[in-house]
Design an enzyme around this catalytic site. Structure first.
Site, PDB file in Angstrom:
ATOM      1  CG  ASN A   1     -11.783 -15.998   1.878  1.00  0.00           C
ATOM      2  OD1 ASN A   1     -11.816 -14.783   1.748  1.00  0.00           O
ATOM      3  ND2 ASN A   1     -11.374 -16.594   2.995  1.00  0.00           N
TER       4      ASN A   1
ATOM      5  CB  ILE B   1      -0.971   0.002   1.200  1.00  0.00           C
ATOM      6  CG1 ILE B   1      -1.790  -1.291   1.225  1.00  0.00           C
ATOM      7  CG2 ILE B   1      -1.893   1.225   1.133  1.00  0.00           C
ATOM      8  CD1 ILE B   1      -2.636  -1.468   2.477  1.00  0.00           C
TER       9      ILE B   1
ATOM     10  NE  ARG C   1      -5.059 -16.747   8.304  1.00  0.00           N
ATOM     11  CZ  ARG C   1      -5.270 -15.628   7.594  1.00  0.00           C
ATOM     12  NH1 ARG C   1      -6.226 -14.793   7.930  1.00  0.00           N
ATOM     13  NH2 ARG C   1      -4.522 -15.350   6.547  1.00  0.00           N
TER      14      ARG C   1
ATOM     15  CG  LEU D   1      14.226  -1.665   1.713  1.00  0.00           C
ATOM     16  CD1 LEU D   1      15.471  -1.494   0.837  1.00  0.00           C
ATOM     17  CD2 LEU D   1      12.972  -1.633   0.829  1.00  0.00           C
ATOM     18  CB  THR D   2      10.737  -6.538   6.141  1.00  0.00           C
ATOM     19  OG1 THR D   2       9.535  -6.260   5.395  1.00  0.00           O
ATOM     20  CG2 THR D   2      10.855  -5.572   7.309  1.00  0.00           C
TER      21      THR D   2
ATOM     22  CB  THR E   1      -6.153  -3.526   9.679  1.00  0.00           C
ATOM     23  OG1 THR E   1      -7.002  -4.616   9.364  1.00  0.00           O
ATOM     24  CG2 THR E   1      -5.585  -3.798  11.066  1.00  0.00           C
ATOM     25  CG  ASP E   2     -11.305  -4.687   8.149  1.00  0.00           C
ATOM     26  OD1 ASP E   2     -10.196  -5.265   8.233  1.00  0.00           O
ATOM     27  OD2 ASP E   2     -12.158  -4.991   7.302  1.00  0.00           O
ATOM     28  CD  GLU E   3      -7.063  -8.601   9.267  1.00  0.00           C
ATOM     29  OE1 GLU E   3      -6.551  -9.436  10.030  1.00  0.00           O
ATOM     30  OE2 GLU E   3      -6.798  -8.537   8.050  1.00  0.00           O
TER      31      GLU E   3
ATOM     32  CE1 TYR F   1      -1.266  -6.406  10.381  1.00  0.00           C
ATOM     33  CE2 TYR F   1      -3.504  -7.228  10.107  1.00  0.00           C
ATOM     34  CZ  TYR F   1      -2.541  -6.276   9.846  1.00  0.00           C
ATOM     35  OH  TYR F   1      -2.836  -5.193   9.062  1.00  0.00           O
TER      36      TYR F   1
ATOM     37  CE  LYS G   1      -1.800  -1.763  11.601  1.00  0.00           C
ATOM     38  NZ  LYS G   1      -0.757  -0.855  11.011  1.00  0.00           N
TER      39      LYS G   1
ATOM     40  CE1 TYR H   1      -4.543 -20.989   3.933  1.00  0.00           C
ATOM     41  CE2 TYR H   1      -5.099 -19.068   5.240  1.00  0.00           C
ATOM     42  CZ  TYR H   1      -4.174 -19.796   4.523  1.00  0.00           C
ATOM     43  OH  TYR H   1      -2.896 -19.324   4.401  1.00  0.00           O
TER      44      TYR H   1
ATOM     45  CG  ASN I   1      -5.922  -1.978   0.804  1.00  0.00           C
ATOM     46  OD1 ASN I   1      -5.290  -0.976   0.539  1.00  0.00           O
ATOM     47  ND2 ASN I   1      -6.896  -1.958   1.700  1.00  0.00           N
TER      48      ASN I   1
ATOM     49  CB  THR J   1       7.536  -3.669  13.200  1.00  0.00           C
ATOM     50  OG1 THR J   1       8.900  -3.891  12.862  1.00  0.00           O
ATOM     51  CG2 THR J   1       6.940  -2.657  12.232  1.00  0.00           C
TER      52      THR J   1
HETATM   53  P1  NAD Z   1       3.378  -4.740   3.465  1.00  0.00           P
HETATM   54  O1  NAD Z   1       3.755  -5.875   4.357  1.00  0.00           O
HETATM   55  O2  NAD Z   1       3.211  -4.976   2.015  1.00  0.00           O
HETATM   56  O3  NAD Z   1       4.433  -3.545   3.604  1.00  0.00           O
HETATM   57  C1  NAD Z   1       4.951  -3.136   4.856  1.00  0.00           C
HETATM   58  C2  NAD Z   1       6.157  -2.254   4.581  1.00  0.00           C
HETATM   59  O4  NAD Z   1       6.665  -1.799   5.864  1.00  0.00           O
HETATM   60  C3  NAD Z   1       7.308  -2.989   3.879  1.00  0.00           C
HETATM   61  O5  NAD Z   1       7.840  -2.187   2.863  1.00  0.00           O
HETATM   62  C4  NAD Z   1       8.330  -3.196   4.997  1.00  0.00           C
HETATM   63  O6  NAD Z   1       9.662  -3.237   4.525  1.00  0.00           O
HETATM   64  C5  NAD Z   1       8.062  -1.991   5.875  1.00  0.00           C
HETATM   65  N1  NAD Z   1       8.470  -2.208   7.277  1.00  0.00           N
HETATM   66  C6  NAD Z   1       8.207  -3.300   8.050  1.00  0.00           C
HETATM   67  N2  NAD Z   1       8.748  -3.130   9.266  1.00  0.00           N
HETATM   68  C7  NAD Z   1       9.351  -1.907   9.269  1.00  0.00           C
HETATM   69  C8  NAD Z   1      10.061  -1.164  10.249  1.00  0.00           C
HETATM   70  N3  NAD Z   1      10.278  -1.657  11.477  1.00  0.00           N
HETATM   71  N4  NAD Z   1      10.521   0.069   9.923  1.00  0.00           N
HETATM   72  C9  NAD Z   1      10.329   0.571   8.670  1.00  0.00           C
HETATM   73  N5  NAD Z   1       9.683  -0.103   7.698  1.00  0.00           N
HETATM   74  C10 NAD Z   1       9.180  -1.321   7.999  1.00  0.00           C
HETATM   75  O7  NAD Z   1       2.035  -4.140   4.106  1.00  0.00           O
HETATM   76  P2  NAD Z   1       0.810  -3.409   3.404  1.00  0.00           P
HETATM   77  O8  NAD Z   1      -0.185  -4.431   3.012  1.00  0.00           O
HETATM   78  O9  NAD Z   1       1.323  -2.441   2.422  1.00  0.00           O
HETATM   79  O10 NAD Z   1       0.206  -2.619   4.650  1.00  0.00           O
HETATM   80  C11 NAD Z   1       0.620  -1.289   4.957  1.00  0.00           C
HETATM   81  C12 NAD Z   1      -0.128  -0.817   6.193  1.00  0.00           C
HETATM   82  O11 NAD Z   1      -1.532  -0.844   5.926  1.00  0.00           O
HETATM   83  C13 NAD Z   1       0.094  -1.692   7.406  1.00  0.00           C
HETATM   84  O12 NAD Z   1       0.172  -0.857   8.533  1.00  0.00           O
HETATM   85  C14 NAD Z   1      -1.155  -2.564   7.479  1.00  0.00           C
HETATM   86  O13 NAD Z   1      -1.441  -2.939   8.790  1.00  0.00           O
HETATM   87  C15 NAD Z   1      -2.186  -1.608   6.928  1.00  0.00           C
HETATM   88  N6  NAD Z   1      -3.351  -2.236   6.256  1.00  0.00           N
HETATM   89  C16 NAD Z   1      -3.167  -3.202   5.308  1.00  0.00           C
HETATM   90  C17 NAD Z   1      -4.272  -3.749   4.664  1.00  0.00           C
HETATM   91  C18 NAD Z   1      -4.119  -4.779   3.574  1.00  0.00           C
HETATM   92  O14 NAD Z   1      -5.128  -5.317   3.095  1.00  0.00           O
HETATM   93  N7  NAD Z   1      -2.913  -5.074   3.110  1.00  0.00           N
HETATM   94  C19 NAD Z   1      -5.570  -3.317   5.004  1.00  0.00           C
HETATM   95  C20 NAD Z   1      -5.714  -2.328   5.991  1.00  0.00           C
HETATM   96  C21 NAD Z   1      -4.593  -1.793   6.607  1.00  0.00           C
HETATM   97  P1  TYD Z   2      -5.195 -12.651   3.611  1.00  0.00           P
HETATM   98  O1  TYD Z   2      -4.972 -12.176   2.208  1.00  0.00           O
HETATM   99  O2  TYD Z   2      -4.076 -13.325   4.320  1.00  0.00           O
HETATM  100  O3  TYD Z   2      -5.755 -11.391   4.436  1.00  0.00           O
HETATM  101  P2  TYD Z   2      -6.380 -11.333   5.948  1.00  0.00           P
HETATM  102  O4  TYD Z   2      -6.095 -12.599   6.648  1.00  0.00           O
HETATM  103  O5  TYD Z   2      -5.635 -10.171   6.530  1.00  0.00           O
HETATM  104  O6  TYD Z   2      -7.841 -11.072   5.747  1.00  0.00           O
HETATM  105  O7  TYD Z   2      -6.429 -13.637   3.582  1.00  0.00           O
HETATM  106  C1  TYD Z   2      -7.701 -13.239   3.091  1.00  0.00           C
HETATM  107  C2  TYD Z   2      -8.654 -14.385   3.323  1.00  0.00           C
HETATM  108  O8  TYD Z   2      -8.270 -15.476   2.482  1.00  0.00           O
HETATM  109  C3  TYD Z   2      -8.628 -14.916   4.738  1.00  0.00           C
HETATM  110  O9  TYD Z   2      -9.954 -15.309   5.095  1.00  0.00           O
HETATM  111  C4  TYD Z   2      -7.720 -16.131   4.658  1.00  0.00           C
HETATM  112  C5  TYD Z   2      -7.974 -16.648   3.257  1.00  0.00           C
HETATM  113  N1  TYD Z   2      -6.833 -17.313   2.597  1.00  0.00           N
HETATM  114  C6  TYD Z   2      -7.020 -18.569   1.991  1.00  0.00           C
HETATM  115  O10 TYD Z   2      -8.127 -19.160   2.022  1.00  0.00           O
HETATM  116  N2  TYD Z   2      -5.969 -19.140   1.373  1.00  0.00           N
HETATM  117  C7  TYD Z   2      -4.730 -18.550   1.315  1.00  0.00           C
HETATM  118  O11 TYD Z   2      -3.786 -19.132   0.748  1.00  0.00           O
HETATM  119  C8  TYD Z   2      -4.549 -17.264   1.922  1.00  0.00           C
HETATM  120  C9  TYD Z   2      -3.232 -16.574   1.898  1.00  0.00           C
HETATM  121  C10 TYD Z   2      -5.652 -16.673   2.551  1.00  0.00           C
END
Ligand code: NAD
Ligand code: TYD
Length: 362
Positions: free
Chosen positions: A257, A11, A290, A33-34, A132-134, A158, A162, A215, A188, A98
């Site tokens: 899903n 994101i 899961r 850059l994890t 996050t909504d989680e 997780y 958060k 799952y 997202n 983190t």
């Molecule tokens: P991602 O895992 O793709 O990216 C996380 C980024 O943070 C990576 O570039 C990583 O290198 C960096 N990072 C990790 N630890 C760090 C540290 N200690 N210092 C500096 N950088 C660090 O995650 P994402 O999906 O892009 O999510 C971004 C944010 O949005 C997160 O806070 C997540 O909780 C939130 N979010 C994600 C979703 C989703 O669906 N992916 C939905 C709602 C909220």
């Molecule tokens: P995920 O993309 O890991 O997001 P989150 O757990 O944060 O919602 O998973 C989205 C949904 O898909 C979740 O209900 C778990 C399910 N899932 C599978 O069924 N198979 C998979 O391989 C993965 C990664 C997720």
């Protein structure tokens, strides 16, 4: 100037790219850059002087103090986090470090910087925390969608980490007056999504002829938002959100899903049919659920729509088509993120006994 953390992740990188396309304002991008951070996500802005990339940790107090003093941002947008639920079940330590300790150190560094800003800059400053909504926990089928007033009931390491960071952000506002904003967004999807998460994993596995691991019964519900819409919501909250407020972000797109997996398969059947003429659906494999799997998430987005006039631009149908097309056109990006560490994770994660398919033809 703004400071973005985690801007090399999924994101964050989309946000950086959209920001630089939409405004002339420069930004500092601090990212550790994890495994999830990838500078290739930012290839198109390499050489753009408005993008200052710094590799580092949000838990590094000295680095934060230096960056804030040097660049004097008017806002901080905090994306940096460990973000994958399955990894948090496997090993929660990095999530605590983190998401909780790192967010705390970032808040403290920002508070010290903000506290000595000139009066006008101090009033205009914003700290936007991306969450996050989680944090709200799991909904029963007939429960109303999550509104901002709902209590936190996080269920995974997780979401608990958060939720802890959201509480810290809230406390730094109430106790110290830091002008914070929090966004809680639904799932997202879109370009640069790391293929450990559901949608990109299904696309990548389907094309590689691998199983599509669903799952449990596949009837868990997530509420999906195209990543560019999340980015536009964050820009809008930064611009017009009221300090101390939280905004739920979502596009009213609840789907089980299995329906998502079937849609991905249908799009691939259309855009890149299998050589043997069969549907990608034949690769669907039901695997062990899961632990502690949340059954349903859904966002009530009325507050951000009503108060800030934000609306998503994509429907799920348009967004998922764009996403599948993006992955088809970026095989090099996919190959690049599939490092040894990625393979180790995916292979150990899915060494599970298939269980009978019960919803495969949904
Ligand atoms: P991602 O895992 O793709 O990216 C996380 C980024 O943070 C990576 O570039 C990583 O290198 C960096 N990072 C990790 N630890 C760090 C540290 N200690 N210092 C500096 N950088 C660090 O995650 P994402 O999906 O892009 O999510 C971004 C944010 O949005 C997160 O806070 C997540 O909780 C939130 N979010 C994600 C979703 C989703 O669906 N992916 C939905 C709602 C909220
Ligand atoms: P995920 O993309 O890991 O997001 P989150 O757990 O944060 O919602 O998973 C989205 C949904 O898909 C979740 O209900 C778990 C399910 N899932 C599978 O069924 N198979 C998979 O391989 C993965 C990664 C997720």
């Amino acid at each position: 100037m703004i400071l973005v953390t985690g801007g090399a992740g999924f994101i964050g990188a989309n946000f950086v790219l959209d920001w630089l396309a939409a405004t002339s304002e420069p930004l500092v991008n601090l990212d550790k850059l994890t495994y999830a951070g990838n500078l290739h996500n930012l290839d198109s802005v390499q050489g753009d002087a408005r993008h200052i990339f710094v590799q580092g940790d949000i838990g590094d107090t000295a680095l934060l103090a230096r960056l804030l003093a040097e660049h004097k941002p008017r806002a901080v947008v905090n994306f940096a986090a460990e973000s994958h639920v399955d990894r948090s079940i496997h090993g929660p330590e990095d999530f605590i470090q983190t998401n909780i300790v790192g967010s705390f150190r970032l808040l403290e560094a920002v508070r010290a910087y903000w506290g000595v800003l000139p009066e006008g800059d101090r009033a205009a400053f914003r700290f936007l925390h991306v969450s996050t909504d989680e944090v709200y926990g799991s909904l029963a089928p007939t429960d109303p969608a999550f509104a901002e007033t709902r209590g936190f009931e996080p269920n995974s390491p997780y979401s608990a980490s958060k939720a802890a960071s959201d509480h810290l952000v809230r406390a730094w506002h109430h106790t110290y007056g830091l002008p914070v904003l929090t966004t809680n967004c639904s799932n997202n999807y879109g370009p640069y999504h790391f293929p450990e998460k559901l949608i990109p994993l299904m696309i990548v596995n389907a094309l590689a002829g691998k199983n599509l691991p669903v799952y449990g019964d596949g009837m868990q519900v997530r509420d999906w938002l195209y990543v560019k819409d999340h980015c536009s919501a964050i820009r809008r909250v930064l611009e017009a959100g009221a300090p101390g407020e939280t905004y739920n972000v979502g596009g009213w797109n609840e789907k089980p899903n299995i329906e998502i997996v079937n849609m991905v398969c249908s799009l691939l059947d259309e855009l890149r049919p299998r050589a043997d003429g069969q549907s990608y659906r034949s690769q669907i494999t039901y695997v062990k659920d899961r632990p502690g799997h949340d059954r349903r998430y859904a966002i009530d987005a009325r507050k951000i729509e009503r108060e800030l006039g934000w609306k998503p631009a994509e429907t799920f149908d348009t967004g998922i088509r764009k996403t599948v097309q993006w992955y088809l056109e970026h095989a090099d990006w996919v190959a690049n993120v599939q490092t040894g560490a990625y393979r180790d994770w995916v292979e150990t994660q899915y060494e599970q006994q298939p269980v009978p398919a019960v919803g495969a033809s949904a």
